[in-house]
Scaffold this active site. Structure first.
Site, short mmCIF file in Angstrom:
data_model
loop_
_atom_site.label_atom_id
_atom_site.label_comp_id
_atom_site.label_asym_id
_atom_site.label_seq_id
_atom_site.Cartn_x
_atom_site.Cartn_y
_atom_site.Cartn_z
N GLU A 44 0.83 -1.21 0.00
CA GLU A 44 0.00 0.00 0.00
C GLU A 44 0.86 1.26 0.00
O GLU A 44 0.48 2.29 -0.58
CB GLU A 44 -0.98 -0.02 1.18
CG GLU A 44 -2.02 -1.12 1.01
CD GLU A 44 -3.15 -1.06 2.02
OE1 GLU A 44 -3.23 -0.08 2.80
OE2 GLU A 44 -3.96 -2.00 2.04
N GLU A 45 2.03 1.19 0.62
CA GLU A 45 2.94 2.33 0.56
C GLU A 45 3.39 2.59 -0.87
O GLU A 45 3.43 3.74 -1.33
CB GLU A 45 4.16 2.07 1.45
CG GLU A 45 5.20 3.17 1.38
CD GLU A 45 6.35 2.99 2.38
OE1 GLU A 45 7.37 3.67 2.21
OE2 GLU A 45 6.19 2.19 3.32
#
Length: 390
Positions: free
Chosen positions: A247-248
Site C-alpha cells: 500500500e505504501e
C-alpha cells in the site's frame, strides 16, 4: 477499474479540502520546514479522510482500497510533497498492518486516535546501516517479563519530531533474519504529551526537498512497552511489513500521477502565455510534442497503477504490478519535472515555482519505500529472472 459516483464525490470532497485548507498554507509550512500535524490531521479526521478503508468499529469508513486510491491521487495535488507524504504515512504506511493484524485492544489504543486525527503516526523501519535491506535492521526488542525492552535507532522517520506513536520493526529473537522480527506499537509520548522515557529525537534532518515534512532520527534506550504491543504474531513482522509496503508503494505511484498531471497542466498554461521570438513558447513544436508525449506516459502509468489497485481490492497479489507502478512512477516523475522545468526557463530554477518544488520533492520517490533497483529486483524474482533461480 470503473469508478462510481461515490468515488467521484469523495474526490470532490478531498479536492475542495486541499484547495481550501492545505494549499493556501503550504508556502508558510515549507518556509518553517514543518507543518502542524495534529491540527491538520484533526480537520481531516473530522471529515473521515484518515480512515477511508479502515474498520468502522475503530472510526473508519470501512470502504475498499479503491476509495483510498482516489484519495491518494487527490492528495498529490497538495502544493507540497512533504504534506502529501505525511498524510500517506498516517493512512497508508504506519497503519495498514495495525488495522489488518492488530488486536482489538491495540486498534482501540492506537488506530482509533490516528483515524480521528487525535494522534500523529510514523513508521520505523529504516536504520542508518539498513535502508532498502530491511532484513539487516539491528534494533532489538528483548523480552523481559511482560514487557519488551527496546534498544536501537531509526532514521529518515517522516513525522518523526511530532509523532505520538511509531509502528516499529525490530528484532524480537535471534532466529533467521526473515523470521525473527516483529512489528511493535511504540508510544513516543506519554499521557501528558511529553517525550516517552528512553525515546530521544536526536535531530531533525535537513533535506534536499520535502521541506514541510519533519524527518527525524530517533534513539531508543531501554524503552519499555508491553508484549501485547506486538502486532499479530511475534516473528511475523518482516512478512507484515512486506505486505504493508504494497500500500505504501501504491500510494507512491498514485500520488505521482496527480503530481505529474499538475506539473504538465501548469507548464501548458505558463508556456501558452510566455512569449519568445514573437510567439508563445507552447507554439514551438518541440514543446507541445514533448508535453503530449509526457501526457501519454502519465496515462500509461495511470492504467498500470489502477490495474494493481484492482487486483489489491479483489484480494489478489499485486506485488509485481505495485512494484512496476512504483518504479515507473518514480522515474516518470523525474522525467516530467525535469522536462517541464526546462520550458519554464529561469523561472523554473526559482524556489518560488511549483515545478521547482516538485523537481526537488519528486526525487525521493526513486529512493523511499524501496529504491528503483529494489523494485527491479522484486520484479525479477517474481518473474524467475534472478541468477540461479528457475
Amino acid at each position: 477499474m470503473e469508478l462510481t459516483s461515490q468515488h467521484e464525490e469523495l474526490r470532490r470532497t478531498i479536492r475542495r479540502f486541499v484547495e481550501e485548507e492545505i494549499n493556501p498554507r503550504c508556502d508558510a509550512w515549507e518556509e518553517a520546514q514543518i507543518f502542524p500535524g495534529r491540527e491538520l490531521f484533526g480537520k481531516m479526521g473530522a471529515l473521515g479522510l484518515l480512515g477511508i478503508n479502515k474498520p468502522e468499529e475503530f472510526g473508519g469508513m470501512g470502504l475498499d482500497y479503491s476509495y483510498a486510491a482516489v484519495a491518494a491521487e487527490e492528495f498529490s495535488r497538495v502544493r507540497s510533497g512533504g504534506i502529501a507524504m505525511a498524510i500517506g504515512v498516517q493512512t497508508d504506511m504506519a497503519t495498514p498492518a495495525l488495522a489488518r493484524f492488530g488486536s482489538d485492544e491495540l486498534r482501540r489504543e492506537f488506530l482509533a486516535p490516528a483515524i480521528a486525527g487525535e494522534a500523529v503516526a510514523c513508521i520505523g523501519v529504516t536504520e542508518a546501516h539498513a535502508g532498502s535491506d530491511v532484513a539487516a535492521i539491528r534494533t532489538k526488542a528483548v523480552p523481559d517479563g511482560d514487557d519488551l525492552v527496546i534498544n536501537g535507532s531509526k532514521i529518515f522517520i517522516t513525522n518523526g519530531t511530532q509523532a505520538d506513536w511509531m509502528c516499529m520493526l525490530a528484532n524480537t529473537s535471534d532466529g533467521q533474519k526473515h523470521q525473527n522480527k516483529s512489528l511493535i506499537m511504540v508510544p513516543l509520548k506519554d499521557d501528558k504529551g511529553n517525550r516517552a522515557k528512553g525515546v530521544t529525537v536526536a535531530r531533525k534532518l535537513k533535506k534536499m526537498g520535502m521541506h514541510s515534512s519533519d524527518t527525524a532520527e530517533l534513539f531508543f534506550d531501554d524503552v519499555r512497552v508491553p508484549k501485547r504491543n506486538i502486532i499479530g504474531e511475534p516473528g511475523m513482522g518482516f512478512v507484515y511489513q512486506m505486505l504493508q509496503f504494497q500500500e505504501e508503494r501504491l500510494y507512491g505511484a498514485l500520488s505521482s500521477i496527480g503530481g505529474c498531471d499538475c506539473t504538465i497542466e501548469e507548464t501548458i498554461e505558463y508556456t501558452r502565455n510566455r512569449k519568445a521570438f514573437g510567439k508563445s513558447i507552447l507554439d514551438n513544436q518541440v514543446v507541445h510534442f514533448r508535453l503530449i508525449e509526457l501526457m501519454t506516459e502519465v496515462e500509461a502509468l495511470r492504467a498500470l497503477t489502477w490495474r494493481a489497485v484492482d487486483i489489491h481490492v479483489k484480494g489478489g497479489d499485486c506485488t509485481v504490478l505495485a512494484s512496476m507502478a512504483k518504479l515507473k512512477a518514480a522515474r516518470l516523475t523525474r522525467e516530467v519535472n525535469d522536462s517541464c522545468l526546462q520550458y519554464w526557463g529561469g523561472m523554473g530554477y526559482m524556489d518560488e515555482t511549483m515545478v521547482s518544488r516538485r523537481y526537488r520533492d519528486g526525487r525521493l520517490t526513486s529512493i523511499g519505500g524501496g529504491a528503483d533497483e529494489v523494485m527491479i529486483g522484486i520484479i525479477a524474482k517474481f518473474k524467475g529472472l534472478l541468477p540461479g533461480r528457475a
